[in-house]
Design a protein around this motif. Structure first.
Motif, mmCIF file in Angstrom:
data_model
loop_
_atom_site.group_PDB
_atom_site.id
_atom_site.type_symbol
_atom_site.label_atom_id
_atom_site.label_comp_id
_atom_site.label_asym_id
_atom_site.label_seq_id
_atom_site.Cartn_x
_atom_site.Cartn_y
_atom_site.Cartn_z
ATOM 1 N N PHE A 150 2.045 2.990 -2.488
ATOM 2 C CA PHE A 150 1.597 3.983 -3.470
ATOM 3 C C PHE A 150 0.400 4.767 -2.934
ATOM 4 O O PHE A 150 0.341 6.002 -3.056
ATOM 5 C CB PHE A 150 1.245 3.281 -4.784
ATOM 6 C CG PHE A 150 0.803 4.225 -5.875
ATOM 7 C CD1 PHE A 150 1.724 5.026 -6.520
ATOM 8 C CD2 PHE A 150 -0.529 4.322 -6.233
ATOM 9 C CE1 PHE A 150 1.325 5.906 -7.520
ATOM 10 C CE2 PHE A 150 -0.938 5.192 -7.230
ATOM 11 C CZ PHE A 150 -0.006 5.986 -7.878
ATOM 12 N N ASN A 151 -0.547 4.056 -2.328
ATOM 13 C CA ASN A 151 -1.730 4.731 -1.765
ATOM 14 C C ASN A 151 -1.331 5.662 -0.618
ATOM 15 O O ASN A 151 -1.879 6.770 -0.482
ATOM 16 C CB ASN A 151 -2.741 3.698 -1.274
ATOM 17 C CG ASN A 151 -3.284 2.845 -2.408
ATOM 18 O OD1 ASN A 151 -3.366 3.294 -3.550
ATOM 19 N ND2 ASN A 151 -3.646 1.613 -2.114
ATOM 20 N N LEU A 152 -0.389 5.227 0.199
ATOM 21 C CA LEU A 152 0.051 6.074 1.306
ATOM 22 C C LEU A 152 0.792 7.307 0.808
ATOM 23 O O LEU A 152 0.668 8.390 1.404
ATOM 24 C CB LEU A 152 0.957 5.262 2.241
ATOM 25 C CG LEU A 152 0.276 4.141 3.035
ATOM 26 C CD1 LEU A 152 1.303 3.376 3.854
ATOM 27 C CD2 LEU A 152 -0.811 4.695 3.935
ATOM 28 N N GLN A 153 1.539 7.165 -0.274
ATOM 29 C CA GLN A 153 2.220 8.335 -0.838
ATOM 30 C C GLN A 153 1.213 9.340 -1.401
ATOM 31 O O GLN A 153 1.391 10.564 -1.262
ATOM 32 C CB GLN A 153 3.207 7.905 -1.930
ATOM 33 C CG GLN A 153 4.422 7.140 -1.430
ATOM 34 C CD GLN A 153 5.438 8.024 -0.731
ATOM 35 O OE1 GLN A 153 5.133 9.120 -0.286
ATOM 36 N NE2 GLN A 153 6.662 7.535 -0.606
ATOM 37 N N ILE A 154 0.135 8.844 -2.029
ATOM 38 C CA ILE A 154 -0.919 9.746 -2.520
ATOM 39 C C ILE A 154 -1.584 10.462 -1.349
ATOM 40 O O ILE A 154 -1.848 11.671 -1.392
ATOM 41 C CB ILE A 154 -1.950 8.955 -3.352
ATOM 42 C CG1 ILE A 154 -1.308 8.455 -4.649
ATOM 43 C CG2 ILE A 154 -3.163 9.815 -3.656
ATOM 44 C CD1 ILE A 154 -2.242 7.632 -5.508
ATOM 45 N N TYR A 155 -1.866 9.701 -0.281
ATOM 46 C CA TYR A 155 -2.451 10.301 0.930
ATOM 47 C C TYR A 155 -1.511 11.364 1.496
ATOM 48 O O TYR A 155 -1.966 12.429 1.950
ATOM 49 C CB TYR A 155 -2.702 9.203 1.959
ATOM 50 C CG TYR A 155 -3.402 9.678 3.211
ATOM 51 C CD1 TYR A 155 -4.783 9.694 3.293
ATOM 52 C CD2 TYR A 155 -2.669 10.105 4.317
ATOM 53 C CE1 TYR A 155 -5.427 10.129 4.451
ATOM 54 C CE2 TYR A 155 -3.295 10.541 5.472
ATOM 55 C CZ TYR A 155 -4.677 10.549 5.530
ATOM 56 O OH TYR A 155 -5.305 10.991 6.662
ATOM 57 N N ASN A 167 0.822 -1.220 0.000
ATOM 58 C CA ASN A 167 0.000 0.000 0.000
ATOM 59 C C ASN A 167 0.852 1.265 0.000
ATOM 60 O O ASN A 167 0.354 2.339 0.342
ATOM 61 C CB ASN A 167 -0.917 0.010 1.226
ATOM 62 C CG ASN A 167 -1.975 -1.077 1.164
ATOM 63 O OD1 ASN A 167 -3.009 -0.917 0.516
ATOM 64 N ND2 ASN A 167 -1.715 -2.199 1.830
#
Length: 721
Positions: A455-460, A453
């Motif tokens: 990539f999702n955490l970097q977007i967040y 996850n």
């Protein structure tokens, strides 16, 4: 009643503000606004903190900052603090690779022994066949500093041949240079390879082949510069020139304050000088175009003869081009003169408001230093975002595999890259059938829940960062608006100005309007996120785009840019209304937009005059300090009894760029306060005109200078005899 509304063209933007006898400035009794958005914002902040904690627990930025040797220790830190460079015992294997290692190679790790050294080797050495004699001591062949730490040359029983086979010491060395902490070959010196070295058995067959292997294996790194060395030199420049950098920034602060002080007394002179300068520039352009038109009048060439070409210089040699420029400039100059004639009264209002803003800032000098708090909060946001992104990117644990440095034996091929190991507890004696076995780094773990996850955490991380930054800016704007609104609505200035208006506005904003500020910041964040996504798509598909796709993407980016500018403008004025009336974001935005649209011409004139003034001020401060720092740091203004700065600095442009950027931030910080003051006073001024009429019951709150410009006055009560 309906006919009157239809006859009034301003009714479509709402009715004028009605008189309220109890209104005397920012509302004291108010409640919390946009509570739902406040709760969402706080939840996102808690999640952002949780993401940072998880990243800090599982991340290790040393994987990016420092190279790692074969045993898993970092070079340049911890026990290897005095050994900052990573040395590859057989650098050619970095270029060739083999089986699983070719795909799993990461972090400039290679299928060869890697050790931390004090400095990279810079000469050609090789083990000759005579060195394999049993009576030759390893201390006479190898350097202890280039051998594995586990090997003590003075107390080892191994022969030179055994040491070479187990890759405990280098079989050969070539000139290397430190590139991002790695000892990579200095390709420019490979051509100076001595004959006795190149003819040594076991070395690569030729110099050219060696260079090609190294270039293919290390990519563009060999052509780059040493980032660490450049960083050290820049740090040295900062260390030696920081007093002069601070002096330049202090000069920028003094110039900014002097310019704002001058606006209080000669704002009208400065504005009219700028207007005259614009008109004179246009007149000069008209004369120049006519002069060029007359020069090319004798030529028979025309635009139709040239046709379409990408070389613009051809069009500048045609008479029709200068005629077109002449007509355009004449039309623009005429429009500017007409605007100046018919809107001169509104320009006078803008000048009076600018003077009033200077008085307001002078009465509340603490507002000039409020941008320091905003800057610190923004710095915290940027630092938290960068550190979280770095820790997230390095959150995967390192995976090590048993690798055969010499895979010619079948047993070595069987275990090669298939067995996990720990480099700090690995023992080659556990693999007696494969004497060249070693524990080598393969890759970072990407199979855990956190890693899947990432990539999702970097977007967040990015979205939360944008929201926090926009909220901090909104907090500063709303706080300043509350302070300056308290100044305007004080009837007797400065006696009626409340105590500590800036602190009161800051506390009031945090107590009641976090939700409203977060709402406005969220809208802006969503638009910025879409813009970033569009830029990413454009970057990834640039090679596959045709002309139509590029045009559509360009139009979309332009529209989003305009939308972002409009939302910033709307948010700014909405925050002013929130600071004054304490309503929610949507109500305040609607009220501000309607008030501006009912006075659109005044708004445009004030906005452009203020922008011109602030642009001129920032240009004056940044340009003046930048030129002064250039002449000083380049040695053109040497100090007496001291060496020129250019002789003591590695890169004299380093302090120059620092001073210019710092001067811009300082000037922008001062002038942003001034701009916010003008915008706040302007909206209060418009409401003052709609609320009051100058009578005893409804007196104006504006200054006498503004009333004089508008030919208005307050009726004074008759004195008793």
């Amino acid at each position: 009643m309906g006919k009157e509304k239809q006859a009034n063209p301003e009714s479509q933007y709402g009715e004028p503000v009605e008189y309220d006898p109890s209104f005397d400035g920012p509302i004291k009794k108010r409640g919390c606004t946009d509570i739902i958005c406040c709760v969402v914002f706080m939840t996102v902040l808690l999640g952002y903190i949780a993401v940072g904690i998880v990243a800090w627990l599982y991340g290790d930025p040393r994987q990016v900052l420092y190279p790692k040797n074969s045993t898993g220790w970092f070079c340049g830190t911890g026990p290897n603090i005095n050994r900052p460079a990573l040395f590859y015992l057989d650098i050619v294997k970095c270029a060739t690779g083999f089986n699983v290692m070719a795909a799993a190679l990461n972090g400039f790790q290679c299928p060869t022994t890697q050790i931390c050294v004090e400095k990279c080797p810079t000469d050609f050495t090789a083990v000759s066949p005579l060195d394999y004699a049993p009576n030759v001591k390893p201390t006479n062949v190898f350097k202890q500093s280039l051998c594995a730490p586990s090997l003590n040359l003075s107390h080892t029983d191994m022969t030179v041949k055994e040491i070479v086979e187990k890759e405990l010491c280098p079989f050969y060395t070539i000139p290397t240079t430190s590139v991002i902490g790695r000892c990579l070959p200095d390709v420019s010196l490979l051509g100076n390879m001595p004959p006795d070295f190149s003819n040594n058995p076991g070395l690569p067959p030729s110099v050219s082949e060696t260079a090609n292997l190294l270039m293919n294996g290390t990519g563009d790194i060999l052509n780059g510069l040493s980032a660490r060395d450049i960083g050290v030199r820049i740090f040295e420049d900062f260390a030696s020139s920081w007093p002069w950098i601070l002096t330049g920034l202090a000069i920028a602060m003094v110039l900014s304050m002097l310019f704002l002080l001058l606006l209080r007394f000669i704002a009208g002179v400065v504005v009219w000088l700028l207007i005259v300068a614009v008109l004179c520039t246009g007149a000069f352009g008209i004369w120049h175009c006519y002069w060029q038109y007359a020069n090319y009048k004798s030529l028979s060439a025309s635009i139709t003869d040239i046709g379409f070409t990408t070389n613009v210089s051809f069009y500048l040699k045609v008479q029709e081009t200068w005629l077109a420029f002449l007509i355009i400039l004449c039309v623009v100059e005429a429009i500017l003169i007409l605007i100046l004639i018919f809107l001169r009264n509104r320009i006078l209002i803008a000048i009076a408001l600018i003077r009033e803003a200077s008085k307001a800032v002078g009465q509340m000098m603490s507002t000039l230093f409020y941008p320091l708090l905003t800057f610190v909060l923004l710095l915290v946001c940027v630092a938290y975002w960068a550190s979280t992104a770095l820790y997230l990117a390095t959150s995967g644990g390192a995976i090590y595999k048993v690798v055969a440095l010499n895979s010619s034996m079948s047993e070595c091929r069987r275990i090669n890259g298939t067995v996990d190991c720990n480099p700090q507890t690995f023992k080659a004696s556990d693999y007696p059938t494969c004497p060249s076995a070693a524990c080598i780094f393969v890759k970072y773990n990407t199979e855990g829940l956190l890693q899947r996850n990432l990539f999702n955490l970097q977007i967040y991380n990015v979205l939360a960062f944008l929201w926090c930054v926009n909220f901090v800016i909104a907090l500063g704007q709303c706080t300043l608006a509350g302070a300056f609104a308290a100044y305007y609505w004080a009837f007797n200035k400065p006696d009626d100005i409340p105590m500590a208006p800036l602190s009161s506005a800051f506390v009031r904003t945090l107590r009641y309007h976090v939700g409203s500020l977060a709402f406005g910041a969220l809208i802006l964040t969503l638009v910025q996120a879409v813009r970033i996504l569009l830029e990413y798509i454009d970057h990834k598909t640039r090679t596959a785009q045709n002309a139509c796709a590029r045009f559509i993407l360009c139009c979309m980016k332009c529209c989003l840019w305009c939308l972002e500018k409009f939302i910033k403008f709307l948010n700014r004025n909405a925050y002013i209304m929130i600071a004054v009336y304490g309503k929610n974001f949507c109500t305040s935005a609607k009220k501000a937009f309607s008030l501006i649209m009912r006075n659109i011409i005044r708004t445009v004139i004030l906005d452009k005059v203020t922008d011109l003034l602030l642009f001129f001020g920032e240009l004056l401060v940044v340009g003046g300090v930048g030129v002064l720092s250039f002449y000083f740091f380049s040695g053109r203004i040497p100090l007496p009894h001291s060496a020129a700065q250019s002789e003591t600095l590695n890169y004299y442009w380093t302090p120059i760029i620092t001073v210019v950027i710092g001067s811009y931030l300082i000037a922008h910080g001062f002038f942003s306060v001034y701009s916010m003051c003008v915008d706040t006073l302007f909206l209060c001024f418009l409401e003052d005109l709609e609320r009051n009429d100058g009578s005893l019951e409804k007196p104006y709150f504006m200054s006498k200078n503004l009333m004089k410009v508008l030919n208005k006055s307050n009726k004074m009560p008759k004195k008793k005899k």
